[in-house]
Design an enzyme around this catalytic site. Structure first.
Site, PDB file in Angstrom:
ATOM      1  N   LYS A 275       0.831  -1.206   0.000  1.00 40.35           N
ATOM      2  CA  LYS A 275       0.000   0.000   0.000  1.00 40.35           C
ATOM      3  C   LYS A 275       0.864   1.254   0.000  1.00 40.35           C
ATOM      4  O   LYS A 275       0.502   2.269  -0.598  1.00 40.35           O
ATOM      5  CB  LYS A 275      -0.948  -0.030   1.199  1.00 40.35           C
ATOM      6  N   ASP A 332      -3.918   0.164   8.194  1.00 43.53           N
ATOM      7  CA  ASP A 332      -4.053  -1.274   7.949  1.00 43.53           C
ATOM      8  C   ASP A 332      -3.752  -1.956   9.276  1.00 43.53           C
ATOM      9  O   ASP A 332      -2.627  -2.344   9.566  1.00 43.53           O
ATOM     10  CB  ASP A 332      -3.067  -1.711   6.859  1.00 43.53           C
ATOM     11  N   CYS A 385      -7.207  -7.501   6.992  1.00 40.16           N
ATOM     12  CA  CYS A 385      -7.313  -8.699   6.150  1.00 40.16           C
ATOM     13  C   CYS A 385      -7.941  -9.829   6.963  1.00 40.16           C
ATOM     14  O   CYS A 385      -7.452 -10.956   6.966  1.00 40.16           O
ATOM     15  CB  CYS A 385      -5.956  -9.099   5.586  1.00 40.16           C
TER      16      CYS A 385
END
Length: 458
Positions: A275, A332, A385
């Site tokens: 990212k 994240d 995730c």
């Protein structure tokens, strides 16, 4: 009579441990050892296979044997539930504790016999040899031989009625996915975990051209999915820094920040850097923060190869404080990673509901902490995730409730993510499942499980 006396000379014969190893024995021994470290000691598989600091036996192997170890462990973990069920059917009683690597030896052998292109006789012979060389396992050498030979004779009868999707999924995950995605949804996720993940690349430009060059196809929102496998660093464009490895789903959250040309953007929990590279390629001035010095070093190496100039900071986000607020933040967050089981099959067997509970606390704290780091009017994208709603939908709903006066949700549209309408929820969240199609034509199935939500600071 001493059983070790030579029949011809009457002199002591060679000990079992003195015999030369058969070809492939070292790889099987290492595979069983690493498998045991993962499932019993809860060590992440990536760490065991790390080229510089992983399992010493693995590092000592030749390249072809390392590939064999990876294949064996991958099969043994993906099909762990099936193999356990098979052993239950083959054994009259459970194998006692403190028997060395017996169960791991059996799992490695059965993975080869049922799921890899290895002749039964080779898998059986090497497993028996391994048991004979393990002091605590040696008394069960005959059992290993008998169990595996019986499996070789009766494969169809023993395995035909096993519900592979169900037994290869730990009960707590199966229940969680059924609650969140329904019975068919849970089964579709479990089914997708039985095959390896594709190799996806994010390219700097012209994905159609790179798909042609690398014999792949364009999926997601411009990712290139490769058909052929091979060493990544030998592919066209690697040395030139034309692309980087990143799952098609993992490439979506960074795109939710929109046009960031010239803006100051923070990538928090940034390693391994996919990212970060996306943000830099979009023209942002990127600050990448991660708690791991080693992982951030690898991120820096990747940025050097790609030709991106990125500020990197080693810090725990609970202690970090930026000098000035950012125009946008991508968080994240640390998570259970249950969305990556296709790629990391050990996750299913080393994570637990307790991990999810502790990680949701960390995620909540980080969301609260980063809110003031964004300028008024700036965007925050939160992603994980994980397939667990507590780390996605539940976390976001609570965040919105705590800070209703400061933030508002900016719903995501399927046009922002390459037309992948099945990945957008009614609330406007991104929710990709491993069973989703990676392109709108539904010709390419499978991507990492990912969740993302977007907010604007009032």
């Amino acid at each position: 009579m001493n059983s070790r006396l030579s029949k011809k000379s009457g002199q002591p014969g060679p000990k079992e441990t003195d015999r030369p190893e058969k070809p492939g024995f070292a790889a099987r021994k290492v595979a069983a050892d690493i498998l045991g470290n993962v499932v019993h000691k809860k060590r992440p598989l990536d760490g065991e296979l790390e080229a510089g600091s992983g399992h010493s036996g693995f590092r000592a192997l030749a390249g072809n044997d390392r590939s064999l170890v990876r294949a064996i462990i991958g099969a043994a973990l993906r099909h762990r539930g099936e193999i356990t069920e098979i052993l239950d059917r083959l054994l009259d009683r459970p194998i006692p504790e403190k028997t060395g690597r017996i169960l791991d030896i059996l799992h490695v052998a059965i993975a080869q016999m049922l799921f890899l292109d290895v002749p039964d006789r080779a898998a059986v012979s090497l497993a028996v040899d391994h048991a004979g060389l393990d002091r605590r396992a040696r008394p069960y050498k005959g059992l290993v031989n008998g169990v595996l030979r019986r499996l070789g004779r009766e494969k169809e009868e023993i395995t035909s009625d096993i519900d592979a999707e169900k037994v290869n999924t730990p009960d707590w995950l199966w229940d969680s996915w059924q609650d969140a995605y329904g019975a068919e949804g849970a089964r579709a996720i479990a089914r997708s975990h039985q095959s390896e993940a594709a190799l996806d690349l994010t390219v700097k430009s012209d994905p159609e051209n790179w798909a042609d060059k690398l014999e792949g196809r364009v999926v997601g929102n411009g990712s290139v999915r490769l058909v052929r496998k091979g060493a990544v660093d030998s592919l066209d464009g690697f040395e030139e820094g034309s692309w980087w490895v990143q799952d098609a789903a993992a490439a979506l959250p960074a795109r939710l920040l929109g046009d960031i040309q010239g803006l100051r953007v923070a990538d928090l929990c940034a390693a391994p850097g996919g990212k970060t590279a996306q943000l830099a390629a979009a023209g942002a001035h990127v600050t990448a923060v991660d708690i791991s010095k080693g992982r951030l070093r690898r991120l820096e190496e990747n940025m050097t190869r790609l030709g991106f100039d990125v500020e990197t900071i080693v810090s725990d986000l609970r202690e970090f404080e930026p000098d000035d607020p950012f125009d946008a933040v991508l968080l994240d967050a640390p998570c259970s990673a249950t969305g990556t089981i296709r790629r990391h099959p050990d996750v299913a067997w080393i994570k637990s509901p307790y991990d999810v509970e502790k990680l949701t606390e960390i995620q909540r704290d980080l969301l609260d902490r980063v809110l003031p780091w964004v300028k008024p009017g700036g965007l925050i994208v939160y992603c994980t995730c994980s397939l667990e709603p507590a780390e996605g939908e539940g976390q976001v709903a609570a965040f919105l409730q705590r800070h209703a006066e400061y933030i508002r949700l900016i719903p995501i549209g399927s046009d922002e993510i390459g037309g992948l309408h099945q990945c957008v929820t009614g609330e406007g969240y991104l929710r990709c499942l491993p069973s989703h199609a990676a392109d709108p034509t539904a010709e390419s199935i499978g991507m990492d499980g990912f969740f993302a939500a977007r907010f604007r600071r009032s």
